[in-house]
Write a protein that holds these residues in place. Structure first.
Motif, PDB file in Angstrom:
ATOM      1  N   LEU A 110       0.830  -1.199   0.000  1.00  0.00           N
ATOM      2  CA  LEU A 110       0.000   0.000   0.000  1.00  0.00           C
ATOM      3  C   LEU A 110       0.867   1.254   0.000  1.00  0.00           C
ATOM      4  O   LEU A 110       0.466   2.296  -0.504  1.00  0.00           O
ATOM      5  CB  LEU A 110      -0.902   0.019   1.246  1.00  0.00           C
ATOM      6  CG  LEU A 110      -2.307  -0.561   1.152  1.00  0.00           C
ATOM      7  CD1 LEU A 110      -2.996  -0.490   2.508  1.00  0.00           C
ATOM      8  CD2 LEU A 110      -3.141   0.153   0.090  1.00  0.00           C
ATOM      9  N   TYR A 111       2.063   1.148   0.583  1.00  0.00           N
ATOM     10  CA  TYR A 111       2.922   2.316   0.763  1.00  0.00           C
ATOM     11  C   TYR A 111       4.320   2.075   0.201  1.00  0.00           C
ATOM     12  O   TYR A 111       5.302   2.084   0.941  1.00  0.00           O
ATOM     13  CB  TYR A 111       2.996   2.687   2.241  1.00  0.00           C
ATOM     14  CG  TYR A 111       1.760   3.395   2.744  1.00  0.00           C
ATOM     15  CD1 TYR A 111       1.563   4.742   2.483  1.00  0.00           C
ATOM     16  CD2 TYR A 111       0.797   2.708   3.467  1.00  0.00           C
ATOM     17  CE1 TYR A 111       0.434   5.407   2.927  1.00  0.00           C
ATOM     18  CE2 TYR A 111      -0.347   3.361   3.921  1.00  0.00           C
ATOM     19  CZ  TYR A 111      -0.516   4.702   3.645  1.00  0.00           C
ATOM     20  OH  TYR A 111      -1.644   5.351   4.090  1.00  0.00           O
ATOM     21  N   PRO A 112       4.454   1.903  -1.103  1.00  0.00           N
ATOM     22  CA  PRO A 112       5.782   1.643  -1.676  1.00  0.00           C
ATOM     23  C   PRO A 112       6.746   2.817  -1.561  1.00  0.00           C
ATOM     24  O   PRO A 112       7.947   2.620  -1.390  1.00  0.00           O
ATOM     25  CB  PRO A 112       5.470   1.333  -3.151  1.00  0.00           C
ATOM     26  CG  PRO A 112       4.156   2.000  -3.412  1.00  0.00           C
ATOM     27  CD  PRO A 112       3.393   1.888  -2.132  1.00  0.00           C
ATOM     28  N   GLU A 113       6.245   4.054  -1.653  1.00  0.00           N
ATOM     29  CA  GLU A 113       7.119   5.227  -1.537  1.00  0.00           C
ATOM     30  C   GLU A 113       7.513   5.471  -0.086  1.00  0.00           C
ATOM     31  O   GLU A 113       8.679   5.717   0.230  1.00  0.00           O
ATOM     32  CB  GLU A 113       6.428   6.467  -2.119  1.00  0.00           C
ATOM     33  CG  GLU A 113       6.181   6.408  -3.613  1.00  0.00           C
ATOM     34  CD  GLU A 113       7.465   6.297  -4.409  1.00  0.00           C
ATOM     35  OE1 GLU A 113       8.470   6.933  -4.012  1.00  0.00           O
ATOM     36  OE2 GLU A 113       7.484   5.582  -5.434  1.00  0.00           O
ATOM     37  N   LEU A 114       6.553   5.387   0.802  1.00  0.00           N
ATOM     38  CA  LEU A 114       6.843   5.588   2.223  1.00  0.00           C
ATOM     39  C   LEU A 114       7.773   4.500   2.748  1.00  0.00           C
ATOM     40  O   LEU A 114       8.586   4.740   3.640  1.00  0.00           O
ATOM     41  CB  LEU A 114       5.537   5.598   3.017  1.00  0.00           C
ATOM     42  CG  LEU A 114       5.624   5.931   4.502  1.00  0.00           C
ATOM     43  CD1 LEU A 114       6.299   7.277   4.727  1.00  0.00           C
ATOM     44  CD2 LEU A 114       4.245   5.908   5.133  1.00  0.00           C
ATOM     45  N   ARG A 115       7.667   3.305   2.184  1.00  0.00           N
ATOM     46  CA  ARG A 115       8.522   2.190   2.605  1.00  0.00           C
ATOM     47  C   ARG A 115      10.003   2.520   2.426  1.00  0.00           C
ATOM     48  O   ARG A 115      10.852   2.022   3.173  1.00  0.00           O
ATOM     49  CB  ARG A 115       8.143   0.940   1.803  1.00  0.00           C
ATOM     50  CG  ARG A 115       8.757  -0.347   2.326  1.00  0.00           C
ATOM     51  CD  ARG A 115       7.991  -1.544   1.799  1.00  0.00           C
ATOM     52  NE  ARG A 115       7.900  -1.557   0.346  1.00  0.00           N
ATOM     53  CZ  ARG A 115       6.987  -2.255  -0.336  1.00  0.00           C
ATOM     54  NH1 ARG A 115       6.091  -2.994   0.307  1.00  0.00           N
ATOM     55  NH2 ARG A 115       6.966  -2.221  -1.646  1.00  0.00           N
ATOM     56  N   LYS A 116      10.325   3.396   1.485  1.00  0.00           N
ATOM     57  CA  LYS A 116      11.717   3.802   1.276  1.00  0.00           C
ATOM     58  C   LYS A 116      12.259   4.602   2.464  1.00  0.00           C
ATOM     59  O   LYS A 116      13.465   4.793   2.587  1.00  0.00           O
ATOM     60  CB  LYS A 116      11.828   4.633  -0.008  1.00  0.00           C
ATOM     61  CG  LYS A 116      11.423   3.880  -1.268  1.00  0.00           C
ATOM     62  CD  LYS A 116      11.398   4.806  -2.483  1.00  0.00           C
ATOM     63  CE  LYS A 116      10.891   4.082  -3.721  1.00  0.00           C
ATOM     64  NZ  LYS A 116      10.792   4.997  -4.894  1.00  0.00           N
ATOM     65  N   HIS A 117      11.359   5.081   3.312  1.00  0.00           N
ATOM     66  CA  HIS A 117      11.755   5.867   4.485  1.00  0.00           C
ATOM     67  C   HIS A 117      11.546   5.073   5.771  1.00  0.00           C
ATOM     68  O   HIS A 117      11.366   5.664   6.846  1.00  0.00           O
ATOM     69  CB  HIS A 117      10.944   7.160   4.536  1.00  0.00           C
ATOM     70  CG  HIS A 117      11.154   8.058   3.348  1.00  0.00           C
ATOM     71  ND1 HIS A 117      12.159   9.004   3.295  1.00  0.00           N
ATOM     72  CD2 HIS A 117      10.508   8.125   2.156  1.00  0.00           C
ATOM     73  CE1 HIS A 117      12.110   9.631   2.126  1.00  0.00           C
ATOM     74  NE2 HIS A 117      11.117   9.119   1.416  1.00  0.00           N
ATOM     75  N   ALA A 118      11.594   3.752   5.664  1.00  0.00           N
ATOM     76  CA  ALA A 118      11.323   2.891   6.817  1.00  0.00           C
ATOM     77  C   ALA A 118      12.197   3.235   8.018  1.00  0.00           C
ATOM     78  O   ALA A 118      11.735   3.206   9.165  1.00  0.00           O
ATOM     79  CB  ALA A 118      11.517   1.426   6.432  1.00  0.00           C
ATOM     80  N   ASP A 119      13.442   3.585   7.772  1.00  0.00           N
ATOM     81  CA  ASP A 119      14.359   3.851   8.883  1.00  0.00           C
ATOM     82  C   ASP A 119      14.075   5.177   9.586  1.00  0.00           C
ATOM     83  O   ASP A 119      14.703   5.468  10.608  1.00  0.00           O
ATOM     84  CB  ASP A 119      15.804   3.810   8.394  1.00  0.00           C
ATOM     85  CG  ASP A 119      16.227   2.407   7.989  1.00  0.00           C
ATOM     86  OD1 ASP A 119      15.635   1.439   8.507  1.00  0.00           O
ATOM     87  OD2 ASP A 119      17.142   2.275   7.149  1.00  0.00           O
ATOM     88  N   LYS A 120      13.146   5.966   9.040  1.00  0.00           N
ATOM     89  CA  LYS A 120      12.709   7.190   9.720  1.00  0.00           C
ATOM     90  C   LYS A 120      11.479   6.939  10.589  1.00  0.00           C
ATOM     91  O   LYS A 120      11.136   7.768  11.443  1.00  0.00           O
ATOM     92  CB  LYS A 120      12.364   8.282   8.702  1.00  0.00           C
ATOM     93  CG  LYS A 120      13.515   8.783   7.833  1.00  0.00           C
ATOM     94  CD  LYS A 120      13.026   9.916   6.957  1.00  0.00           C
ATOM     95  CE  LYS A 120      14.132  10.505   6.074  1.00  0.00           C
ATOM     96  NZ  LYS A 120      14.477   9.615   4.962  1.00  0.00           N
TER      97      LYS A 120
END
Length: 455
Positions: A110-120
Motif C-alpha cells: 500500500l505504501y511503496p514510496e513511504l517504505r523507502k523511508h522505513a528507517d525514519k
C-alpha cells in the motif's frame, strides 16, 4: 464652559485620524509583548519544536499496512476464536508485505514510496482507544475525551509553548472534516480563543480552491486600525470589570492576529513560489496525489514561517466493503506526498525537531465484513511517528497473532498524548488550566509517557 475630550478623540481628530492609527499601532506593539501566543519556555529540554499531524480519518487498516500478520493467510476463512466475535472469519491482507531499510520494518505494498523511508518511521503497533465509533473516537484522538468539548491537542500545545511568528496563527488545520466532531477537533474550548486552530479549506473542496474565511477586509488599513482601537477599548472596559477573565485577552489577540495575517499568510501558502522539482516531489500535478501533495507542501511552508502545530487531513478510510479498491485509492493519494514531505523536511534540516504523526481514530478488524471489508477495531491498531526525537526504524508494541488486540507495550490514546507532549518538553501533568473548579489537562487524570520510543 470647558469642553473635555478624550485622548482617543483628540488623536482621531489630528491629521485626519492618523494620530489614532499611530496610537493603535503602538498599543498593538505593547499588547504583543504580553500576548498569550508569545513563545514560552517548555518544562524541560524538548526533543521537538513543532508538530505535524497527518490524520487519516475513517480508520485505516493496520493489518493491511504496517502490522504484518502472516497468520491471517495461514488461517484464511477460519473463525477468529475470540469470545466477543465468534462469527468473525479471518481474512488475509490482499497486499504483500516486505521488509525495508536497515531496520527491516514490515510495510505493505500500500505504501511503496513511504517504505523507502522505513528507517525514519517509529511504528506503534499497540494503540488503543475507548470507543469503536467514528465521532467519539475522532474527538478523543484530538482532545483526549470523547464527550464534552475539551481543548484540542493543538490548542494545548500552543497554550504550553506559544508560537514563533506573531503574524501567523500558531495552530493551523488543513482540510479538516466537517463531521466527526467538526470544529471541536481544532477548538480551544475553555482555553482562550487565541489558542484555537485556524482552518484552511475543508475535506469537501480541493485545497487549490480553498479560501481562509474573513482573511480580506473590505475596509482600508486606516479604517481597520480605527476599528481595532475601538474593539480594544471595549475589551479593556470589560477587562476592568473582570480582571481574571482570560477570554478577553484571547479575543483581543484573535482580532489583532486576524489583522496581521492579511499581509503575511497569503505568500506563505502560495505554492507557486516553489520550484517544479519540489512540487513534483510532493506529487503536485498528478491527478491522484495533487490535492494531498498541496496540503503537505503547505504544511512545510507554514513550519518554515514559524507555525507551531499543523494538521493535514485525508478522509474516506472507512472500508466496511471494497477494502482493496478503496484503500488502494486512499493510500495512492497519500503515499507519495508523505514520502516527499519526509524527504523534504530531512533535506532542509527540519525533520530532526519536527514531530510527524500519522494515524486514524482506530484500525480495522482482522476478520472480514461484507466479504471484502473490515469492521472498526479500537483494541489494537497502528500509528507511527517520525523525526522530533523518536527512534526511527523501530517497531514498538504488538498486537496478537491476528492483529485484533494489543498485547505488548499497550499505548492508550492518553499515553499517546502524554508522549507527544513530553517530546515537546511539556509535562502532561503540569500542563493544566483551571476550569470548573479543577485543573484540566489533555490527558485528564491518566496517561503514561512511553520513553522506549525516544532516541
Amino acid at each position: 464652559m470647558t469642553t473635555f475630550t478624550s485622548r482617543r478623540s483628540f488623536l482621531r481628530s489630528v491629521s485626519s485620524g492618523f494620530g489614532a492609527v499611530a496610537f493603535a499601532a503602538m498599543a498593538r506593539q505593547s499588547e504583543a509583548a504580553e500576548s498569550p501566543l508569545a513563545p514560552k519556555q517548555p518544562h524541560f529540554e524538548p526533543r521537538a519544536k513543532r508538530v505535524l499531524m497527518l490524520t487519516m480519518e475513517g480508520g485505516p487498516s493496520h493489518v493491511d499496512s504496517f502490522d504484518y500478520k502472516p497468520e491471517l493467510a495461514k488461517r484464511d476463512g477460519q473463525p477468529i476464536g475470540k469470545g466477543k466475535v465468534p462469527s468473525g472469519k479471518l481474512m488475509p491482507s490482499p497486499w504483500e508485505f516486505h521488509q525495508a531499510g536497515e531496520s527491516g520494518l514490515w510495510i505493505s505494498d500500500l505504501y511503496p514510496e513511504l517504505r523507502k523511508h522505513a528507517d525514519k518511521l517509529c511504528l506503534i503497533n499497540s494503540m488503543q482507544t475507548d470507543i469503536p465509533a467514528h465521532p467519539p473516537a475522532f474527538v478523543q484522538m484530538h482532545t483526549g475525551i470523547s464527550t464534552s468539548p475539551r481543548p484540542s491537542m493543538g490548542a494545548w500545545v500552543l497554550y504550553g509553548l506559544g508560537t514563533e511568528n506573531a503574524n501567523l496563527p500558531g495552530f493551523v488545520t488543513i482540510s479538516p472534516p466537517a463531521g466527526v466532531g467538526g470544529s471541536t477537533n481544532y477548538g480551544s474550548a475553555f482555553l482562550p480563543a487565541s489558542f484555537q486552530g485556524t482552518k484552511i479549506g475543508t475535506n469537501r473542496l480541493p485545497i487549490a480552491r480553498a479560501q481562509i474565511a474573513n482573511l480580506k477586509s473590505p475596509r482600508t488599513q486606516a479604517a481597520q486600525e480605527e476599528q481595532l482601537a475601538f474593539i480594544r477599548s471595549l475589551n479593556a472596559s470589560a477587562g476592568e470589570r473582570d480582571r481574571h477573565d482570560p477570554f478577553i485577552t484571547g479575543l483581543n489577540e484573535a482580532h489583532e492576529l486576524a489583522y496581521r495575517m492579511q499581509g503575511e499568510l497569503p505568500p506563505v501558502i502560495d505554492l507557486s513560489r516553489e520550484s517544479s522539482e519540489t512540487q513534483s516531489l510532493y506529487g503536485i500535478g498528478s491527478t491522484e496525489t495533487d490535492d494531498f501533495g498541496r496540503q503537505c507542501l503547505m504544511a512545510r511552508r507554514l513550519f518554515e514561517a514559524g507555525v507551531r502545530f499543523v494538521e493535514v487531513c485525508h478522509g474516506g478510510w472507512d472500508q466496511h466493503r471494497n477494502l482493496k479498491e478503496d484503500h488502494t485509492k486512499h493510500a495512492g493519494a497519500t503515499d507519495k506526498p508523505i514520502a516527499g514531505l519526509l524527504a523534504d523536511l530531512a533535506a532542509r534540516g527540519l525533520l530532526k525537531d519536527t514531530l510527524v504523526l500519522w494515524g486514524g481514530e482506530f484500525g480495522r478488524t482482522p476478520y472480514a465484513q461484507v466479504a471484502d471489508g473490515r469492521d472498526h477495531n479500537h483494541t489494537g491498531y497502528t500509528t507511527w511517528m517520525a523525526g522530533g526525537g523518536v527512534r526511527g526504524g523501530l517497531r514498538y508494541g504488538a498486537t496478537d497473532e491476528f492483529g485484533y488486540e494489543a498485547v505488548e507495550n499497550k499505548v492508550h490514546i492518553h499515553d499517546w498524548h502524554a508522549t507527544i507532549l513530553h517530546l515537546l518538553g511539556l509535562d502532561h501533568e503540569r500542563l493544566t488550566f483551571r476550569h470548573a473548579g479543577r485543573d484540566m489537562r489533555l490527558t485528564d487524570v491518566k496517561g503514561r509517557v512511553h520513553e522506549g520510543l525516544f532516541v
